[in-house]
Design an enzyme around this catalytic site. Structure first.
Site, mmCIF file in Angstrom:
data_model
loop_
_atom_site.group_PDB
_atom_site.id
_atom_site.type_symbol
_atom_site.label_atom_id
_atom_site.label_comp_id
_atom_site.label_asym_id
_atom_site.label_seq_id
_atom_site.Cartn_x
_atom_site.Cartn_y
_atom_site.Cartn_z
ATOM 1 N N LYS A 163 16.038 8.645 42.366
ATOM 2 C CA LYS A 163 16.726 9.025 41.481
ATOM 3 C C LYS A 163 16.574 10.573 41.671
ATOM 4 O O LYS A 163 15.997 11.610 42.049
ATOM 5 C CB LYS A 163 15.669 9.173 39.899
ATOM 6 C CG LYS A 163 15.873 7.408 39.411
ATOM 7 C CD LYS A 163 16.849 5.799 39.093
ATOM 8 C CE LYS A 163 16.428 5.241 38.051
ATOM 9 N NZ LYS A 163 17.864 5.154 37.404
ATOM 10 N N ASP A 188 21.256 7.730 42.936
ATOM 11 C CA ASP A 188 20.704 6.982 41.767
ATOM 12 C C ASP A 188 20.629 8.114 40.354
ATOM 13 O O ASP A 188 20.177 9.157 40.553
ATOM 14 C CB ASP A 188 19.640 6.112 40.962
ATOM 15 C CG ASP A 188 20.539 5.166 39.376
ATOM 16 O OD1 ASP A 188 21.921 5.849 39.153
ATOM 17 O OD2 ASP A 188 20.065 4.581 38.529
ATOM 18 N N GLU A 213 24.616 5.877 43.660
ATOM 19 C CA GLU A 213 24.877 4.786 41.905
ATOM 20 C C GLU A 213 24.782 6.200 40.641
ATOM 21 O O GLU A 213 24.460 7.157 40.715
ATOM 22 C CB GLU A 213 23.487 4.367 41.939
ATOM 23 C CG GLU A 213 23.796 3.576 40.418
ATOM 24 C CD GLU A 213 22.296 2.435 40.085
ATOM 25 O OE1 GLU A 213 21.562 2.484 41.663
ATOM 26 O OE2 GLU A 213 22.285 2.133 39.523
ATOM 27 N N ASP A 238 27.340 1.837 36.610
ATOM 28 C CA ASP A 238 26.026 1.276 36.612
ATOM 29 C C ASP A 238 26.157 1.564 35.660
ATOM 30 O O ASP A 238 27.448 0.516 33.639
ATOM 31 C CB ASP A 238 24.626 1.828 37.194
ATOM 32 C CG ASP A 238 23.800 1.445 35.967
ATOM 33 O OD1 ASP A 238 23.226 0.801 35.062
ATOM 34 O OD2 ASP A 238 22.621 1.690 36.371
ATOM 35 N N LYS A 262 24.180 -4.958 35.386
ATOM 36 C CA LYS A 262 22.820 -5.041 34.185
ATOM 37 C C LYS A 262 23.067 -6.508 33.215
ATOM 38 O O LYS A 262 23.839 -6.168 32.396
ATOM 39 C CB LYS A 262 22.057 -3.677 33.736
ATOM 40 C CG LYS A 262 21.392 -3.342 34.938
ATOM 41 C CD LYS A 262 20.765 -2.008 34.213
ATOM 42 C CE LYS A 262 20.437 -0.837 35.781
ATOM 43 N NZ LYS A 262 20.271 0.559 35.305
HETATM 44 MG MG MG Z 1 21.254 3.178 37.350
#
Ligand code: MG
Length: 369
Positions: A163, A188, A213, A238, A262
């Protein structure tokens, strides 16, 4: 197929450590488990929003409200031939995709069990094992992150995702490349940047990341297209891909070269399959993300990731990575960098009824008629 009853269980699962991202953090996994019955058959699904509205607008309170007051009263009147019809029945309810995914996935579980087939089989899965990638939160310094990455590489994960947020981006990536050399690495941002930060992403270009991302706004497509035109590394969306329409529009304007699906974010497996089929037709590679859900929700992810369009490792991780004790058995295990797709009937994992009842601090039951 008619639904006779729906029960909601608000469960809380202890986590091994807090998970920190640019927009918030998760210290215990709370979610709403949805149990549907039809005759002798039982199916389970999960609505797993973040504890606050920092990933998308939904929370535990909103998913419970939407299920209890809108979705379940409607569902008790449906007569379904196929779980793909659920999404169409729910078009009158705007948004609230995590709430929709809870009952939609439960109906898929029940429907596949009625057929004596695994979810992967009924959806056309082609893989028995899904390469697993680790997602690491934001650390206090690159060396601590590096020590953790070393453990993950030794454990055999198929890739590492870290992240990032402003101030924690180029330096940790540079450090990891210097310490470990070439290995599958992606970042991300969870929508933490704006187009003014283009130099950060141009600086990241030299580190051969598999993808970047969701660097920009959670509802944005146009600025992502602009950014993608200025860098070589593939962008993956995402948060922005909330529907088939969003995927279609993102691909049409070049806002990304890779799509993350997702199940929660798109409202269930039916919409996820539609996005899979569209992206596969357009040659856009996919991978399966998680929130992460409990082992129940993650097992739906394993079934989805067994479809042919999913080419990058999934965010589905072994049970002991996040949870002290999960609500399903068997536990998900990492072997040679991958996790087996559950091949038993339905979602293929069993909800521990006793664990569920111990975890409940709110239970709602609605019966048809
Ligand atoms: Mg993500």
């Amino acid at each position: 197929m008619r639904i006779d009853s729906v029960e909601l269980y608000h469960v809380k699962i202890g986590m091994q450590e807090p998970f920190v991202i640019s927009s918030g953090s998760l210290s215990a996994r709370e979610s709403v488990v949805v149990k549907v019955t039809s005759g002798q058959w039982v199916g389970y699904g999960e609505s797993a929003p973040m504890p606050g509205p920092f990933y998308n607008p939904e929370t535990l309170e909103t998913v419970t409200h939407m299920l209890k007051d809108f979705i379940i009263p409607a569902a008790l009147k449906w007569d379904l031939e196929d779980p793909r019809q659920v999404d169409k029945h729910l078009t009158g309810i705007r948004g609230n995709n995590f709430a929709k995914a809870g009952i939609e996935t439960a109906i898929w579980d029940l429907w596949a069990k009625m057929r004596g087939q695994s979810l992967s089989q009924v959806m056309g899965g082609v893989r028995k094992r899904i390469p697993s990638g680790v997602a690491l939160g934001i650390f206090s310094d690159p060396e601590k992150l590096g020590d953790r990455v070393e453990q993950c590489l030794q454990a055999g994960y198929s890739r590492v995702k870290i992240k990032i947020q402003p101030g924690w981006d180029v330096e940790p990536v540079r450090y990891l490349r210097q310490r470990f050399g070439d290995f599958p690495l992606q970042v991300d941002a969870n929508a933490a940047y704006t187009l003014e930060d283009v130099s950060v992403f141009q600086a990241l270009d030299q580190y051969e990341l598999t993808m970047i991302e969701q660097p920009l706004g959670w509802q944005d497509l146009i600025d992502h297209a602009n950014l993608q035109s200025k860098i070589n590394t593939a962008l993956c969306l995402d948060e922005s891909i909330t529907s088939l329409d969003a995927a279609r529009q993102a691909i049409a304007i070049g806002a990304c070269r890779i799509v993350n699906i997702k199940i929660q974010r798109v409202g269930g497996l039916g919409p996820a399959l539609a996005i899979h089929d569209y992206c596969k037709g357009k040659g856009i590679p996919l991978w399966c993300g998680t929130m992460p859900e409990s082992g129940l929700g993650q097992s739906f992810g394993l079934a989805l990731a067994s479809l042919p369009g999913f080419v990058y490792p999934a965010d589905v991780e072994p049970t002991d990575r996040f949870y002290v004790e999960d609500l399903v058995r068997p536990a998900l295990k990492l072997k040679n960098g991958a996790i087996d797709v559950p091949m038993g009937p339905g979602v293929g994992v069993a909800v521990k009824e006793e664990f569920l009842s111990n975890c409940v601090f709110r239970k709602e039951r609605r019966i048809a008629g």
